[in-house]
Design a protein around this motif. Sequence first.
Motif, mmCIF file in Angstrom:
data_model
loop_
_atom_site.group_PDB
_atom_site.id
_atom_site.type_symbol
_atom_site.label_atom_id
_atom_site.label_comp_id
_atom_site.label_asym_id
_atom_site.label_seq_id
_atom_site.Cartn_x
_atom_site.Cartn_y
_atom_site.Cartn_z
ATOM 1 N N SER A 87 0.824 -1.207 0.000
ATOM 2 C CA SER A 87 0.000 0.000 0.000
ATOM 3 C C SER A 87 0.857 1.255 0.000
ATOM 4 O O SER A 87 0.547 2.234 -0.691
ATOM 5 C CB SER A 87 -0.926 0.001 1.222
ATOM 6 N N PHE A 88 1.952 1.228 0.757
ATOM 7 C CA PHE A 88 2.823 2.396 0.808
ATOM 8 C C PHE A 88 3.482 2.651 -0.546
ATOM 9 O O PHE A 88 3.518 3.786 -1.026
ATOM 10 C CB PHE A 88 3.898 2.197 1.879
ATOM 11 N N ARG A 89 3.998 1.607 -1.150
ATOM 12 C CA ARG A 89 4.671 1.778 -2.443
ATOM 13 C C ARG A 89 3.677 2.156 -3.539
ATOM 14 O O ARG A 89 4.008 2.956 -4.428
ATOM 15 C CB ARG A 89 5.419 0.497 -2.810
ATOM 16 N N ARG A 90 2.487 1.607 -3.492
ATOM 17 C CA ARG A 90 1.468 1.992 -4.465
ATOM 18 C C ARG A 90 1.104 3.457 -4.303
ATOM 19 O O ARG A 90 0.979 4.203 -5.296
ATOM 20 C CB ARG A 90 0.225 1.123 -4.296
ATOM 21 N N ALA A 91 0.945 3.902 -3.063
ATOM 22 C CA ALA A 91 0.608 5.299 -2.809
ATOM 23 C C ALA A 91 1.731 6.223 -3.276
ATOM 24 O O ALA A 91 1.475 7.302 -3.829
ATOM 25 C CB ALA A 91 0.339 5.511 -1.324
ATOM 26 N N SER A 92 2.963 5.812 -3.053
ATOM 27 C CA SER A 92 4.099 6.609 -3.501
ATOM 28 C C SER A 92 4.096 6.766 -5.017
ATOM 29 O O SER A 92 4.292 7.864 -5.556
ATOM 30 C CB SER A 92 5.413 5.959 -3.050
ATOM 31 N N PHE A 93 3.824 5.668 -5.730
ATOM 32 C CA PHE A 93 3.803 5.726 -7.187
ATOM 33 C C PHE A 93 2.632 6.592 -7.676
ATOM 34 O O PHE A 93 2.796 7.397 -8.600
ATOM 35 C CB PHE A 93 3.696 4.321 -7.769
ATOM 36 N N LEU A 94 1.457 6.431 -7.073
ATOM 37 C CA LEU A 94 0.292 7.209 -7.495
ATOM 38 C C LEU A 94 0.495 8.699 -7.239
ATOM 39 O O LEU A 94 0.052 9.540 -8.032
ATOM 40 C CB LEU A 94 -0.962 6.712 -6.767
ATOM 41 N N THR A 95 1.170 9.030 -6.140
ATOM 42 C CA THR A 95 1.440 10.437 -5.852
ATOM 43 C C THR A 95 2.354 11.044 -6.913
ATOM 44 O O THR A 95 2.096 12.141 -7.422
ATOM 45 C CB THR A 95 2.090 10.581 -4.467
ATOM 46 N N GLU A 96 3.419 10.328 -7.248
ATOM 47 C CA GLU A 96 4.343 10.826 -8.273
ATOM 48 C C GLU A 96 3.674 10.863 -9.648
ATOM 49 O O GLU A 96 3.913 11.785 -10.435
ATOM 50 C CB GLU A 96 5.593 9.957 -8.314
ATOM 51 N N LEU A 97 2.849 9.863 -9.931
ATOM 52 C CA LEU A 97 2.143 9.845 -11.209
ATOM 53 C C LEU A 97 1.213 11.053 -11.325
ATOM 54 O O LEU A 97 1.133 11.692 -12.378
ATOM 55 C CB LEU A 97 1.342 8.550 -11.351
ATOM 56 N N THR A 98 0.526 11.383 -10.238
ATOM 57 C CA THR A 98 -0.333 12.568 -10.235
ATOM 58 C C THR A 98 0.477 13.833 -10.429
ATOM 59 O O THR A 98 0.107 14.716 -11.223
ATOM 60 C CB THR A 98 -1.104 12.645 -8.909
ATOM 61 N N LEU A 99 1.586 13.934 -9.718
ATOM 62 C CA LEU A 99 2.434 15.127 -9.812
ATOM 63 C C LEU A 99 2.923 15.348 -11.244
ATOM 64 O O LEU A 99 2.772 16.439 -11.809
ATOM 65 C CB LEU A 99 3.622 14.983 -8.860
ATOM 66 N N TRP A 100 3.479 14.307 -11.853
ATOM 67 C CA TRP A 100 4.051 14.451 -13.189
ATOM 68 C C TRP A 100 2.977 14.618 -14.258
ATOM 69 O O TRP A 100 3.138 15.418 -15.185
ATOM 70 C CB TRP A 100 4.928 13.243 -13.508
ATOM 71 N N SER A 101 1.897 13.862 -14.168
ATOM 72 C CA SER A 101 0.869 13.943 -15.210
ATOM 73 C C SER A 101 0.143 15.283 -15.179
ATOM 74 O O SER A 101 -0.067 15.906 -16.234
ATOM 75 C CB SER A 101 -0.133 12.794 -15.057
ATOM 76 N N VAL A 102 -0.236 15.759 -14.003
ATOM 77 C CA VAL A 102 -0.891 17.069 -13.907
ATOM 78 C C VAL A 102 0.065 18.167 -14.351
ATOM 79 O O VAL A 102 -0.333 19.107 -15.065
ATOM 80 C CB VAL A 102 -1.381 17.316 -12.471
ATOM 81 N N LEU A 103 1.317 18.056 -13.960
ATOM 82 C CA LEU A 103 2.310 19.043 -14.368
ATOM 83 C C LEU A 103 2.467 19.060 -15.888
ATOM 84 O O LEU A 103 2.483 20.133 -16.510
ATOM 85 C CB LEU A 103 3.646 18.725 -13.699
ATOM 86 N N GLY A 104 2.574 17.876 -16.498
ATOM 87 C CA GLY A 104 2.751 17.819 -17.943
ATOM 88 C C GLY A 104 1.562 18.371 -18.705
ATOM 89 O O GLY A 104 1.721 19.162 -19.643
ATOM 90 N N VAL A 105 0.359 17.975 -18.303
ATOM 91 C CA VAL A 105 -0.846 18.433 -19.006
ATOM 92 C C VAL A 105 -1.048 19.932 -18.815
ATOM 93 O O VAL A 105 -1.341 20.669 -19.775
ATOM 94 C CB VAL A 105 -2.076 17.647 -18.516
ATOM 95 N N THR A 106 -0.877 20.412 -17.588
ATOM 96 C CA THR A 106 -1.087 21.838 -17.324
ATOM 97 C C THR A 106 -0.045 22.696 -18.038
ATOM 98 O O THR A 106 -0.373 23.717 -18.658
ATOM 99 C CB THR A 106 -1.027 22.115 -15.814
#
Length: 272
Positions: free
Chosen positions: A228-247
């Motif tokens: 759960s911790f590693r999944r949350a870490s990946f999802l957090t980074e995925l959100t950060l990079w994807s929102v940053l790229g699209v915006t």
Amino acid sequence: MPLSAATVISARHFLLRGLLAGLVAGILAFGVAYAVGEPSVRTSIAIEESGGSGHVHADEPAATGSGEEPAEETGTVVPRSLQSTVGLLTATSVAGVTLGGLLGVVSALALGRFGRLRVRATTLLVTGVGFATVYVLPFLTYPPNPPAVGHSDTIGYRTGLYFTMVAIAVVAGVTALLVGRRLAARWGAWYSGLACVAGFILVTLVASGLLPRYDEVPEDFPASVLYSFRRASFLTELTLWSVLGVTLSELAHRLTARSTPVERRTLAEARR
């Protein structure tokens, strides 16, 4: 000789938009980290405090059998409630703004240097390569561990290995892009892209296999909490990079759309 796109539209414009996009991405990443990651962090801390992880950290006083109580540690203790809210929001926002500024400048420099890719596609390409090299590949080699996992006396060693993998992935990614540009004229964009991706994967896999490994996860540590911790870490980074790229890609597109006809002609020449 045509001017580069970065000359027509200053990198400062991309930098400012990158900072703004990074702030937005950091705030959204905080929401994901708090909602998805905090439960596993709280569970890990509870395990650590109860001694159930089977780990004795190097900075913890060992039992002497003399009956003496260890001296109380001095210093300011930050409440966990503050760490998981204000502290976490500050961390994700700073990371987003820093990353956004860097991607903004790199996108400005890359504009017009990858065939006929327009500003949106160029920005997304830079973001995707950055996510793969800076986070995904190091994550697969050295996945993050929750608070109850890991010895404090190996932090420097583990950090050094992680950033070594980051450096190798970044160098391999930049090299693949540069080689791909040169091969595109001879092989075409499709085949040169496939060749460079294959070379990038090969180099990073070899590096991952040659670098030392470590496993400090206690045998009695719950696998579900670790996952759960590693999944949350990946999802957090995925959100950060994807929102940053699209915006950032959208802000950059609006920037170039407002450019003058002369600037648009120069941008078109730079893409040739």
